[in-house]
Every structure is written in structure tokens, then in C-alpha cells.
Design an enzyme around this catalytic site. Structure first.
Site, short mmCIF file in Angstrom:
data_model
loop_
_atom_site.label_atom_id
_atom_site.label_comp_id
_atom_site.label_asym_id
_atom_site.label_seq_id
_atom_site.Cartn_x
_atom_site.Cartn_y
_atom_site.Cartn_z
N ALA A 241 103.22 45.61 22.58
CA ALA A 241 104.39 45.65 23.47
C ALA A 241 104.96 47.07 23.60
O ALA A 241 104.90 47.83 22.64
CB ALA A 241 105.48 44.71 22.92
N PRO A 242 105.48 47.46 24.78
CA PRO A 242 105.62 46.65 26.00
C PRO A 242 104.33 46.49 26.80
O PRO A 242 104.30 45.76 27.78
CB PRO A 242 106.66 47.44 26.80
CG PRO A 242 106.46 48.86 26.38
CD PRO A 242 106.09 48.80 24.92
N GLY A 243 103.24 47.19 26.41
CA GLY A 243 101.97 46.83 27.03
C GLY A 243 101.20 47.94 27.71
O GLY A 243 100.29 47.67 28.48
N ASP A 260 101.72 41.07 19.31
CA ASP A 260 102.95 41.79 18.94
C ASP A 260 104.01 40.76 18.58
O ASP A 260 103.89 39.59 18.94
CB ASP A 260 103.44 42.67 20.12
CG ASP A 260 104.31 43.82 19.65
OD1 ASP A 260 105.37 43.57 19.03
OD2 ASP A 260 103.94 44.98 19.89
N ASP A 280 101.98 38.65 13.67
CA ASP A 280 101.86 39.84 12.84
C ASP A 280 100.48 40.47 13.02
O ASP A 280 99.46 39.84 12.75
CB ASP A 280 102.07 39.41 11.37
CG ASP A 280 102.09 40.61 10.44
OD1 ASP A 280 101.80 41.74 10.89
OD2 ASP A 280 102.41 40.42 9.25
N ASP A 296 98.41 50.33 17.88
CA ASP A 296 99.48 51.34 18.00
C ASP A 296 100.74 50.80 17.33
O ASP A 296 101.85 51.04 17.79
CB ASP A 296 99.72 51.62 19.50
CG ASP A 296 100.55 52.85 19.76
OD1 ASP A 296 100.54 53.77 18.93
OD2 ASP A 296 101.22 52.90 20.82
N LYS A 325 100.88 56.55 11.80
CA LYS A 325 102.19 57.22 11.78
C LYS A 325 102.28 58.05 10.51
O LYS A 325 102.62 57.52 9.45
CB LYS A 325 103.32 56.18 11.79
CG LYS A 325 103.24 55.21 12.94
CD LYS A 325 104.02 55.71 14.12
CE LYS A 325 103.70 54.88 15.35
NZ LYS A 325 104.14 55.50 16.59
C1 LIG Z 1 104.69 52.17 19.64
S1 LIG Z 1 104.93 50.49 20.01
C2 LIG Z 1 103.45 50.11 20.82
C3 LIG Z 1 103.37 50.61 22.21
C4 LIG Z 1 102.20 50.06 22.97
N1 LIG Z 1 100.94 50.60 22.47
C5 LIG Z 1 102.30 50.39 24.42
O1 LIG Z 1 101.56 51.26 24.84
O2 LIG Z 1 103.11 49.81 25.11
C6 LIG Z 1 104.74 49.70 18.49
C7 LIG Z 1 104.76 48.18 18.55
O3 LIG Z 1 104.38 47.72 17.27
C8 LIG Z 1 105.00 46.45 17.13
N2 LIG Z 1 104.91 46.04 15.72
C9 LIG Z 1 105.43 46.65 14.62
N3 LIG Z 1 105.07 45.97 13.51
C10 LIG Z 1 104.31 44.92 13.92
C11 LIG Z 1 103.63 43.88 13.24
N4 LIG Z 1 103.63 43.78 11.90
N5 LIG Z 1 102.93 43.00 13.97
C12 LIG Z 1 102.88 43.09 15.33
N6 LIG Z 1 103.51 44.06 16.02
C13 LIG Z 1 104.21 44.98 15.33
C14 LIG Z 1 106.38 46.69 17.64
O4 LIG Z 1 106.98 45.45 18.01
C15 LIG Z 1 106.11 47.59 18.85
O5 LIG Z 1 106.02 46.83 20.02
#
Ligand SMILES: C[S@@+](CC[C@H](N)C(=O)[O-])C[C@H]1O[C@@H](n2cnc3c(N)ncnc32)[C@H](O)[C@@H]1O
Length: 368
Positions: A241-243, A260, A280, A296, A325
Site C-alpha cells: 500500500a498504497p500500491g 499489506d 502480515d 517495500d 531500511k
Molecule cells: C513504504 S510503504 C510501501 C509503499 C509501496 N511499495 C508503494 O509503492 O506504494 C510501506 C508499507 O509497508 C506496510 N507494512 C509495514 N509493516 C507491515 C507488515 N508487517 N505486513 C504488511 N505490511 C506492512 C505499511 O502498511 C506500508 O503500506
């Protein structure tokens, strides 16, 4: 000597990596430009390097013509006949720490219509015109004296093939610089560190329809790898998300399982080639192996590294693009262990800070 250029904002982090790779044999020649003495042709992974110049020599030439003569003399009789080669002539650009602007400043500058690049970079010491003229003069000289070499000089950059040679000239002043001649197959063998992009630089992609700017990371990884997601391929996008990574993948014609805790943008949720699964990322397991693991997730880099290794060990993906990260100062042990572990499972590997990364490093490549 091997010359290594630091990625923007990464001079200190690169110096820490070089201290591990070449404990006694590295020194900084200019801000962000390091000279090392590798013991063999097998070069280490350096996540904070932007470009490397193998077998580099310090050179000087008094004019554009003299630079061109020097380059032609250096390649004649050295590069394999009837094989492609590339020539990168570049101005050296000093690399400081924290010269780039943050995402918020970048966006607000864009709204004001003033944005021209992702951040203010230090000015180069030599103008791009001089570099262009040197290259043109090389082409003219080759047409007169070494037509077989001139015919095989590549106009466009693309991922190295095993039969391709690379010549790099880095100008540190009008009359001084470095020359690196890497006859085939050296550039291909060292492609984890030597980029096919001049100076290792790749401008950030732009697409106003993408859900977020994060899409630039995936596009840049594809360019650096020389391999795009293809139509019909299957992807799992973790932390989707957001995608915007999912958006890139479906634009390429791929099918995506997006995972996500937060929801994707509405149009992507409805897309016929997207299956959204709320949950998760660290617990997700694919029903069958997929072509691409895209990840990501915002999480501790150690957790993401474990996730990537698990996917590779289990053979769950063929290609992968994974954001880690990392905190620059504290990242050395993790990166060093990834440099040992990942090559065991991969036939193609890049471990690099992308132009689009901030406080991140990207691991991408292909499973063995
Ligand atoms: C940097 S954003 C991703 C952006 C995405 N790649 C894009 O281009 O739109 C990081 C995402 O990791 C998700 N996130 C963090 N921990 C997570 C977990 N344990 N399981 C699933 N999603 C997770 C967050 O909700 C967030 O949407």
C-alpha cells in the site's frame, strides 16, 4: 587501482564499507572518490557505491583533442576486435553528506514549479559539454584511424553482455582525470559494482498517475538490473500500500498478489490482475513459486533480510526487489552478513543504495 565513487549522501557510509573490504589499501582522493588496491579481480559488494572504475590510471591532457588522442591510444590493440564497447566520459562531481533534500521539500518545490532534480547536487568541476566534445572527437579519430573499433562503439547504454568492454574517463579538472579500460569480460564479471549507466547515475522516473513516489525505486532497480517485470509474470508485493509497485507491475502486464495491513488505492483493488490480501507480510507464504518478490515493507532491516533469505532458500521467487531500511552508521554488520549470504542463493545480485532510496538500501537480482 580501483576507483569507487560514492552514492549521493553516502560518502561516510561507503568509507566504512571500504574499511572492511580493503582495510589497509584505500584512500579518499577527492570528496566521495576513493582509490583502492584490490588483491584480485573479484570485487566486493559496496552498497554505498555509485560507480566503480577498475584498472584506473591517473592521466592528464591539455585539450579536447589531446584527451581524445589519449583515449584512442589506450583502446587501440587492447579492446577485443569486432566486439561491442561503451565509452563513458564524465565530469567528477564531489559527494558530500546530506546534500539531497527530503521528500517533503521535493514535493513542495514541485508544486511551486521549481523542481528540476531530486535534490541540489554539488556542481561538477568540468562541464558536460567538454565531455561530449571529447567523446565526439574520439568518434572522429576512430572513423579515420580505427574504423573497426568505431563501428562497435555503443551509442545507447544497456546492461553489459559478456563480450562488451567498458572505457570510462572521469575528469577531475579540465586537464586532469582518470582513465579506466576494462576489456571484456571484466565489466560483465564486475557488474555488481561497475554500472552500465554512465557514472552509475539514473534520473528518477516520473509518473503522475502512480499512487506514490515509491514507484521510482522499483523502476530504478529494473533499469540497474537490465531486466523488467514482463507481461504474464507473477508477482507478490509485500507492504504494497498504497500500491505504486503493484501499479508498475500491472502496467507491465503482470499479475500481482498485494499484501499489506493497509488498503491499496481503489482502482488497484478493482484491477482484474491484482489480488489484495490484508495481512502480515512476514507471515505470508505463496501457494506456488512466483516470478518476482517485491518487498517495500517498513520494518527493521534485519527482519526484512530474514524474509528475503527465507524466500530464496525456499525457492519461492525467481527475481526479487527488496528494500532494506538501514541506518547508515549502524548498517555495517547486517550488510556484511548479506554480502556473504545472498550470493549463495543468487546468480545475479545488486546490493545498492538507489538514487530513489533515502536511509534505505535495495537488494535486487535473480535466484540461482
Ligand atoms: C513504504 S510503504 C510501501 C509503499 C509501496 N511499495 C508503494 O509503492 O506504494 C510501506 C508499507 O509497508 C506496510 N507494512 C509495514 N509493516 C507491515 C507488515 N508487517 N505486513 C504488511 N505490511 C506492512 C505499511 O502498511 C506500508 O503500506
Amino acid at each position: 587501482m580501483l576507483l569507487v565513487l560514492a552514492a549521493p549522501d553516502s560518502k561516510d557510509a561507503l568509507q566504512r564499507e571500504l574499511a572492511v573490504a580493503f582495510p589497509l589499501a584505500q584512500r579518499e582522493l577527492e570528496p566521495g572518490l576513493f582509490a583502492c588496491e584490490p588483491a584480485s579481480e573479484s570485487l566486493p559488494y559496496l552498497a554505498y557505491a555509485r560507480q566503480a572504475l577498475p584498472l584506473a590510471l591517473a592521466v592528464e591532457a591539455a585539450s579536447i583533442r589531446a584527451w581524445a588522442e589519449l583515449i584512442v591510444d589506450a583502446v587501440a590493440g587492447v579492446l577485443p576486435d569486432q566486439k561491442p564497447w561503451s565509452l563513458h566520459v564524465l565530469p567528477f562531481r564531489a559527494v558530500g553528506e546530506h546534500t539531497r533534500m527530503g521528500a517533503r521539500a521535493w514535493h513542495s518545490q514541485g508544486r511551486a514549479g521549481a523542481r528540476v532534480s531530486p535534490g541540489p547536487e554539488p556542481a561538477p568541476t568540468v562541464g558536460p559539454n567538454r565531455c561530449r566534445l571529447i567523446r565526439e572527437t574520439v568518434t572522429e579519430l576512430l572513423a579515420k584511424r580505427r574504423r573497426h573499433l568505431g563501428r562497435h562503439l555503443r551509442e545507447q547504454t544497456r546492461a553489459f553482455s559478456a563480450d562488451e568492454s567498458l572505457v570510462q574517463v572521469l575528469l577531475t579538472s579540465l586537464e586532469h582525470g582518470f582513465l579506466s579500460v576494462a576489456p571484456a569480460p571484466l565489466a560483465y564479471q564486475q557488474r555488481h559494482l561497475v554500472s552500465h549507466l554512465p557514472g552509475g547515475e539514473q534520473p528518477l522516473a516520473s509518473d503522475k498517475q502512480a499512487p506514490s513516489r515509491a514507484f521510482t525505486k522499483l523502476v530504478e532497480a529494473e533499469v540497474r538490473l537490465g531486466r523488467k517485470i514482463a507481461g504474464g509474470e507473477s508477482c507478490v508485493d509485500l507492504g504494497a500500500a498504497p500500491g505504486s509497485w503493484t501499479y508498475v507491475a500491472v502496467q507491465r502486464g503482470a499479475r500481482v498478489t498485494a499484501v499489506d495491513r493497509a488498503e491499496l488505492r481503489a482502482d488497484l483493488l478493482l484491477h482484474r490482475r491484482v489480488r489484495f490480501q490484508r495481512g502480515d507480510a512476514f507471515r505470508f507464504e505463496p501457494e506456488a513459486p512466483v516470478d518476482w518478490l517485491l518487498c517495500d515493507v517498513i520494518a527493521e532491516a534485519e527482519r526484512t533480510a530474514e524474509l528475503l533469505l527465507r524466500w530464496l532458500e525456499n525457492g519461492w521467487c525467481r527475481h526479487f526487489v527488496v528494500t532494506l531500511k538501514v541506518d547508515d552508521s549502524g548498517s555495517v554488520p547486517l550488510l556484511e552478513s548479506l554480502k556473504r549470504e545472498l550470493p549463495r542463493h543468487t546468480s545475479e545480485l545488486r546490493l545498492l543504495r538507489l538514487s530513489a532510496n533515502k536511509k534505505e538500501v535495495c537488494a535486487f537480482g535473480e535466484r540461482t
